[in-house]
Design an enzyme around this catalytic site. Sequence first.
Site, PDB file in Angstrom:
ATOM      1  N   GLU A 168       0.907  -1.151  -0.020  1.00 23.73           N
ATOM      2  CA  GLU A 168      -0.028   0.060   0.089  1.00 23.73           C
ATOM      3  C   GLU A 168       0.835   1.101  -0.003  1.00 23.73           C
ATOM      4  O   GLU A 168       1.472   1.496   0.962  1.00 23.73           O
ATOM      5  CB  GLU A 168      -0.936   0.013   1.309  1.00 23.73           C
ATOM      6  CG  GLU A 168      -1.548   1.299   1.451  1.00 23.73           C
ATOM      7  CD  GLU A 168      -2.374   1.215   2.804  1.00 23.73           C
ATOM      8  OE1 GLU A 168      -2.815   0.287   3.302  1.00 23.73           O
ATOM      9  OE2 GLU A 168      -2.606   2.504   3.251  1.00 23.73           O
ATOM     10  N   ARG A 197       0.625  10.429   0.896  1.00 22.36           N
ATOM     11  CA  ARG A 197       1.169  11.219   1.650  1.00 22.36           C
ATOM     12  C   ARG A 197       2.326  12.104   1.379  1.00 22.36           C
ATOM     13  O   ARG A 197       2.617  12.751   2.047  1.00 22.36           O
ATOM     14  CB  ARG A 197       1.271  10.706   3.134  1.00 22.36           C
ATOM     15  CG  ARG A 197       0.047   9.900   3.725  1.00 22.36           C
ATOM     16  CD  ARG A 197       0.286   9.318   5.061  1.00 22.36           C
ATOM     17  NE  ARG A 197      -0.623   8.464   5.338  1.00 22.36           N
ATOM     18  CZ  ARG A 197      -0.429   7.716   6.302  1.00 22.36           C
ATOM     19  NH1 ARG A 197       0.602   7.818   7.292  1.00 22.36           N
ATOM     20  NH2 ARG A 197      -1.241   6.518   6.569  1.00 22.36           N
ATOM     21  N   THR A 244      -4.289   6.028   2.115  1.00 19.96           N
ATOM     22  CA  THR A 244      -4.656   7.502   2.390  1.00 19.96           C
ATOM     23  C   THR A 244      -5.399   8.269   1.135  1.00 19.96           C
ATOM     24  O   THR A 244      -5.167   9.504   1.101  1.00 19.96           O
ATOM     25  CB  THR A 244      -3.577   8.397   2.912  1.00 19.96           C
ATOM     26  OG1 THR A 244      -2.603   7.394   3.612  1.00 19.96           O
ATOM     27  CG2 THR A 244      -3.778   9.441   3.770  1.00 19.96           C
ATOM     28  N   LYS A 296     -10.742  -1.670   6.858  1.00 22.69           N
ATOM     29  CA  LYS A 296      -9.632  -1.163   7.419  1.00 22.69           C
ATOM     30  C   LYS A 296     -10.045  -0.813   8.869  1.00 22.69           C
ATOM     31  O   LYS A 296     -10.964  -0.403   9.076  1.00 22.69           O
ATOM     32  CB  LYS A 296      -9.053  -0.233   6.866  1.00 22.69           C
ATOM     33  CG  LYS A 296      -7.561   0.467   7.457  1.00 22.69           C
ATOM     34  CD  LYS A 296      -7.211   1.527   6.716  1.00 22.69           C
ATOM     35  CE  LYS A 296      -6.156   2.402   7.270  1.00 22.69           C
ATOM     36  NZ  LYS A 296      -4.706   2.262   6.540  1.00 22.69           N
TER      37      LYS A 296
HETATM   38  C1  3PG Z   1      -1.466   3.576   8.107  1.00 20.85           C
HETATM   39  O1  3PG Z   1      -1.697   4.382   7.256  1.00 20.85           O
HETATM   40  O2  3PG Z   1      -2.339   2.516   7.854  1.00 20.85           O
HETATM   41  C2  3PG Z   1      -0.835   3.381   9.244  1.00 20.85           C
HETATM   42  O3  3PG Z   1      -0.241   4.780   9.443  1.00 20.85           O
HETATM   43  C3  3PG Z   1       0.249   2.577   9.435  1.00 20.85           C
HETATM   44  O4  3PG Z   1       0.630   2.754  10.626  1.00 20.85           O
HETATM   45  P1  3PG Z   1       2.134   2.420  11.270  1.00 20.85           P
HETATM   46  O5  3PG Z   1       3.192   3.386  10.777  1.00 20.85           O
HETATM   47  O6  3PG Z   1       2.066   2.554  12.769  1.00 20.85           O
HETATM   48  O7  3PG Z   1       2.436   0.911  10.833  1.00 20.85           O
END
Ligand code: 3PG
Length: 213
Positions: A45, A49, A73, A133
């Site tokens: 994924e 960002r 995102t 999710k």
């Molecule tokens: C996401 O975008 O799904 C999370 O920010 C991933 O989270 P992590 O960096 O704590 O693994």
Amino acid sequence: MSQKADKLTPIMTGQPVIPVLKIERAANIVPLATALARGGLPAIEITLRTDEAIDAIRIAASEVPEAIVGAGTVLRARQYEEAVKSGSRFIVSPGMTQELLDAARSYEVPLLPGAVTPSEIMAAMEEGYKLLKFFPAEQAGGAAFLKALSSPLADVRFCPTGGISAANAGAYLSLPNVICIGGSWVAPDELVNDGKWDEIEALARKASQLGKK
Ligand code: 3PG
């Protein structure tokens, strides 16, 4: 009203962990996606960002044939469109809005929307969504929270992300309502910036074995 779960399920059942990537330099994506795939995590994924995220999706989708590239995102319909046009095979959002549901209906590329509370989850179910999710997983109540949802909302399965690492992954993967988990720990910024692809491959290999009995 459906999620196109036939497209999403194979991706989410194919590996226990989906790496969540924040790509600052698109040039890194080919060795990174290759290392993750070699380690057993072909589905990735790429979060929208960073300025180079869409380029990274386009490059990974066209130059790393073993990768299954998704966009994360995704907050707005125009991002959905851009991600699909760049070669994304799945779309992930931290939440669920009418705008995104409408966009999801326009494309063959499936949406994994986020939901946390029972009401949000029930609203997603009303829209025909059964794969969700769960973000931010640790902060929202963690594996204990998800476990409590598994009886009353038994039809839904989650991909929790946020605060998950090798240390707490097992607690999530042992739950009946967790289909896979997501996290950034398999591709830490320092290793990406230093081009330590072998180390990332090793982290991916370990993650790909998580949850196996
Ligand atoms: C996401 O975008 O799904 C999370 O920010 C991933 O989270 P992590 O960096 O704590 O693994």
